[in-house]
Design an enzyme around this catalytic site. Structure first.
Site, PDB file in Angstrom:
ATOM      1  N   HIS A 127       0.865  -1.190   0.000  1.00  0.00           N
ATOM      2  CA  HIS A 127       0.000   0.000   0.000  1.00  0.00           C
ATOM      3  C   HIS A 127       0.904   1.244   0.000  1.00  0.00           C
ATOM      4  CE1 HIS A 127      -3.473   2.366   0.310  1.00  0.00           C
ATOM      5  NE2 HIS A 127      -3.942   2.015   1.491  1.00  0.00           N
ATOM      6  N   ASP A 218      -2.548  -1.737  12.406  1.00  0.00           N
ATOM      7  CA  ASP A 218      -3.560  -1.834  11.356  1.00  0.00           C
ATOM      8  C   ASP A 218      -4.533  -2.918  11.768  1.00  0.00           C
ATOM      9  OD1 ASP A 218      -4.940  -1.415   9.025  1.00  0.00           O
ATOM     10  OD2 ASP A 218      -3.438  -2.260   7.691  1.00  0.00           O
ATOM     11  N   ARG A 287      -3.217  11.814   2.485  1.00  0.00           N
ATOM     12  CA  ARG A 287      -3.312  10.955   1.307  1.00  0.00           C
ATOM     13  C   ARG A 287      -3.698  11.786   0.088  1.00  0.00           C
ATOM     14  NH1 ARG A 287      -5.159   5.677   1.865  1.00  0.00           N
ATOM     15  NH2 ARG A 287      -5.419   5.695  -0.399  1.00  0.00           N
TER      16      ARG A 287
END
Length: 304
Positions: A127, A218, A287
């Site tokens: 990712h 996560d 992001r």
């Protein structure tokens, strides 16, 4: 024009260029609103998405481009058309492709046959866009990440892989703390070590966070895995939950990150998620900015 497939495949100088332009693009909206003028970007989603879809679609629009959002169920790709043919057709219509998919081989095949740049929006392997946003967030708040220590708790998943790639490229150390059966990719570990940084395996989470500048976790299971699979590993992983007790053993200025979505009270408690050391919503916002920079980098349009 380059693809953005893995942090490990982009030189440290180019990564730094992307991060430097992230700040410029974010702070100079009036000077960057036409960078993608007359450009169309295909955004392909084989996996569900909140942050990736929003950040890419809004990012393309803010740069003056046209986003075209596609799911595999809406494309012939989901009905048996080859990736080769899909790549060739997309190359005739759009200027850039972002794909969020399952198998790394799908990403690789798309990039191989496309005549335009391809960006990895997430695979089961990695990712990279997320980690670029995380690094940008850390450096804005704490300065250069080189020489710092990141503690990763839980399972060595795709996000952990990209953190290891970033460790090697950007010169920071990583401590993994989790059950042995969930160790991160051996290839990713070898990559980081091969670049001269340390990757330590610390079974005691308290010891893992004690020297860390950044603490990351996560979800314990991927979005496509079942509740039953989550229940099977719950007891094993509860030792590595990031909670206020664990954070009390960390440095007072250590930051906490989670790429989201989070399962509150599983891998992290709400007290930490919403606490003073958490920057989870800053990294989510960043992001948008870092992906705008990545898109411009792929197209040779970085402003500075």
């Amino acid at each position: 024009m380059p693809d953005f497939l893995e942090i490990s495949e982009v030189s440290p100088n180019e990564l730094e260029c992307i991060l430097r332009n992230t700040a410029f693009i974010r702070n100079s909206a009036n000077r960057t609103s036409d960078l993608l003028a007359d450009k169309s970007v295909a955004l392909i989603f084989e996996k569900p998405s909140t942050r990736t879809r929003l950040s890419f679609e809004v990012g393309v629009r803010q740069l003056g481009g046209t986003p075209i959002v596609l799911s595999s169920s809406e494309m012939q790709l989901g009905r048996g058309e080859s990736i080769h043919d899909t790549a060739k057709v997309l190359s005739r219509f759009v200027d850039l492709i972002m794909i969020r998919t399952f198998a790394d081989r799908t990403l690789r095949e798309l990039a191989e046959f496309a005549d335009i740049p391809v960006i990895n929006g997430l695979t089961d392997k990695s990712h990279p866009c997320q980690i670029m946003g995380d690094i940008f967030t850390f450096q804005e708040l704490r300065g250069n990440i080189a020489g710092r220590t990141v503690a990763w708790l839980g399972t060595g998943n795709n996000v952990c892989t990209s953190f290891l790639h970033a460790a090697g490229q950007m010169g920071f150390n990583l401590i993994f703390s989790g059950p042995g059966q969930f160790n991160p990719s051996e290839d990713a570990v070898a990559f980081a070590i091969g670049k001269g940084v340390s990757v330590d395996f610390e079974p005691d989470p308290i010891a893992a966070v004690a020297t860390a500048d950044l603490i990351v976790t996560d979800t314990w299971v991927s979005m496509h895995e079942s509740v039953l699979e989550r229940e099977k590993i719950w007891d094993t992983l509860m030792l590595y939950q990031v909670n206020t007790e664990l954070m009390s053993h960390a440095r007072p200025d250590a930051l906490f990150m989670h790429c989201l979505p989070a399962h509150r009270e599983e891998e992290v408690t709400s007290e930490v998620m919403d606490g003073p050391q958490s920057v989870v919503f800053d990294e989510a916002e960043n992001r948008l900015h870092v992906q705008k920079s990545i898109m411009c980098w792929c197209l040779g349009l970085l402003p500075v």
